[in-house]
Design a protein around this motif. Structure first.
Motif, PDB file in Angstrom:
ATOM      1  N   ASN A  24       0.809  -1.227   0.000  1.00 30.45           N
ATOM      2  CA  ASN A  24       0.000   0.000   0.000  1.00 30.45           C
ATOM      3  C   ASN A  24       0.839   1.272   0.000  1.00 30.45           C
ATOM      4  OD1 ASN A  24      -2.986  -0.992   0.574  1.00 30.45           O
ATOM      5  ND2 ASN A  24      -1.614  -2.221   1.863  1.00 30.45           N
ATOM      6  N   ILE A  25       2.074   1.164  -0.421  1.00 30.36           N
ATOM      7  CA  ILE A  25       3.018   2.267  -0.269  1.00 30.36           C
ATOM      8  C   ILE A  25       2.607   3.524  -1.027  1.00 30.36           C
ATOM      9  CG2 ILE A  25       4.588   1.731  -2.192  1.00 30.36           C
ATOM     10  CD1 ILE A  25       6.864   2.096   0.001  1.00 30.36           C
ATOM     11  N   GLY A  26       1.779   3.373  -2.047  1.00 27.11           N
ATOM     12  CA  GLY A  26       1.328   4.542  -2.805  1.00 27.11           C
ATOM     13  C   GLY A  26      -0.099   4.949  -2.503  1.00 27.11           C
ATOM     14  N   LYS A  27      -0.635   4.484  -1.395  1.00 23.44           N
ATOM     15  CA  LYS A  27      -2.056   4.698  -1.064  1.00 23.44           C
ATOM     16  C   LYS A  27      -2.429   6.172  -1.021  1.00 23.44           C
ATOM     17  CE  LYS A  27      -5.570   2.885   2.100  1.00 23.44           C
ATOM     18  NZ  LYS A  27      -5.809   1.974   3.245  1.00 23.44           N
ATOM     19  N   HIS A  28      -1.531   7.013  -0.503  1.00 26.58           N
ATOM     20  CA  HIS A  28      -1.816   8.445  -0.394  1.00 26.58           C
ATOM     21  C   HIS A  28      -0.882   9.278  -1.275  1.00 26.58           C
ATOM     22  CE1 HIS A  28      -4.845   8.701   2.807  1.00 26.58           C
ATOM     23  NE2 HIS A  28      -4.221   7.699   3.416  1.00 26.58           N
ATOM     24  N   SER A  29      -0.401   8.693  -2.360  1.00 28.28           N
ATOM     25  CA  SER A  29       0.569   9.403  -3.203  1.00 28.28           C
ATOM     26  C   SER A  29       0.002  10.715  -3.751  1.00 28.28           C
ATOM     27  CB  SER A  29       1.028   8.507  -4.357  1.00 28.28           C
ATOM     28  OG  SER A  29      -0.078   8.075  -5.127  1.00 28.28           O
TER      29      SER A  29
END
Length: 381
Positions: free
Chosen positions: A169-174
């Protein structure tokens, strides 16, 4: 004990030194903070705002306040600068800080590494912890599980699960300018890790992840207690996932959240199903409503109504319950706490206390999955 702590501290310094994966985690995401104080707690920090930079001494108090879509910065009582963003940069191998909100006054927190503060354009401050990956994982483990046990292997289990969630989920709030937030919407992250058992567990599992039979990172779902049998993902969310299948879980039996009871007025209970379009005047139907049983194993529904829906509508701890007539009421005798898919935290603690290795715990709850060493960090976007 002192030698153990010294070794652990040195190991963490080494881990921080060799890691190059820096994350952007929004903290205080559920609060609307207008003013706060930054205090270096350990190590060395410098501060950058607009075109100014200054080194901070230990315990220097820096006040920050949102002012007309900018951040006003004061050192002591002296106005230092005002700008769109202020950066507190950690210098050296190990540094952590304290951030204390003043308006509104909420509990202070401590985090590792750096901090960026800007305005959210709505009159509030936006806090971004720029933190090394392993420091973040240790903080999540402590935030989510400290107090349940002091077993190091359990914290290894949690660290590997947290790492999987992060990497999936590393790009969840990109689109928001950061990777994850600190709330359960992502992973709870309310503090840096400061308990030796937590930091040792996280450090000793560094770089390890869980993959399925195809070598893909799995979704590491967990709950409090399975009630003695975990649930299929398909029974809860209608989607089959090969490694999230029901398993017999004797390790959860007898745990703190193993059993529960709830009494509901019989009229209320029967009216609920009548409103679902069920013919409650049929004697066989009524008997099922008053004497429902899952003693032979978990079921998916009661008279066509999903147990997940019943759980939500009546505020039940789980979907794993039996029913019996109890005068003018029905008695629900339940087991477990949570959705029951994946890893049972109380069961995992018992396994670790019984001497199972942390990877055996993971492979018990996630069928067909394996713990492996991560080959490389994903690209942060």
């Amino acid at each position: 004990m002192r030698k153990k702590i010294c070794f652990l501290f040195c190991a963490l310094l080494f881990c921080t030194a060799v890691s190059s994966q820096t994350l952007r985690i929004r903290v205080f995401s559920q609060q609307q903070i207008k003013e706060a104080v930054f205090i270096p707690s350990f190590g060395h920090y410098s501060m950058e705002v607009s075109d100014k930079k200054v080194k901070l001494s230990k315990t220097t108090k820096v006040s920050v306040r949102e002012q007309s879509a900018k951040v006003e910065v004061r050192i002591g009582d002296t106005l230092f600068a005002s700008g769109e963003k202020v950066r507190f940069c950690a210098e050296g191998l190990k540094s952590f800080f304290c951030i204390k909100p003043l308006n509104p006054a909420v509990a202070e927190r401590r985090y590792d590494d750096g901090l960026e503060i800007s305005s959210d354009k709505k009159g509030n401050l936006l806090f971004i912890n720029t933190v090394e990956q392993e420091n973040y994982i240790a903080g999540v483990v402590q935030s989510e599980t400290w107090g349940a046990t002091k077993n190091i292997d359990f914290f290894k289990v949690q660290a590997v699960c947290c790492r999987n969630y992060l990497l999936r989920n590393i790009g969840k709030h990109s689109k928001d300018g950061y990777n994850l937030c600190d709330d359960v919407h992502c992973q709870a992250y309310k503090t840096r890790a400061n308990h030796p058992e937590v930091t040792e567990g996280a450090y000793n599992s560094r770089g390890e992840v869980i993959v399925d039979l195809n070598g893909e990172l799995i979704e590491t779902l967990f709950h409090s207690n399975s009630g003695g049998q975990t649930a299929n993902a398909s029974d809860v969310w209608g989607k089959e996932i090969p490694y999230l299948v029901s398993v017999i879980d004797s390790f959860s039996v007898g745990g703190k959240n193993y059993t529960w009871e709830k009494f509901i007025k019989q009229k209320t209970w029967i009216a609920y199903f009548k409103n679902k379009g069920i013919n409650v005047k049929d004697e066989a139907v009524k008997q099922e409503l008053l004497h429902f049983s899952q003693k032979e194993g978990r079921k998916k529904e009661l008279l066509g109504v999903p147990l997940t829906t019943i759980r939500k509508d009546f505020g039940l701890k789980s979907t794993y319950f039996d029913i019996q007539e109890w005068g003018s009421e029905v008695k629900l005798s339940g087991k477990g706490y949570g959705h029951a898919v994946g890893l049972s935290q109380e069961g995992a603690i018992k396994m670790c206390e019984d001497g199972y290795e942390y990877w055996q715990v993971i492979e018990h709850y996630f069928k067909g999955a394996k713990v492996i060493k991560q080959q490389k960090n994903p690209e942060i976007k």
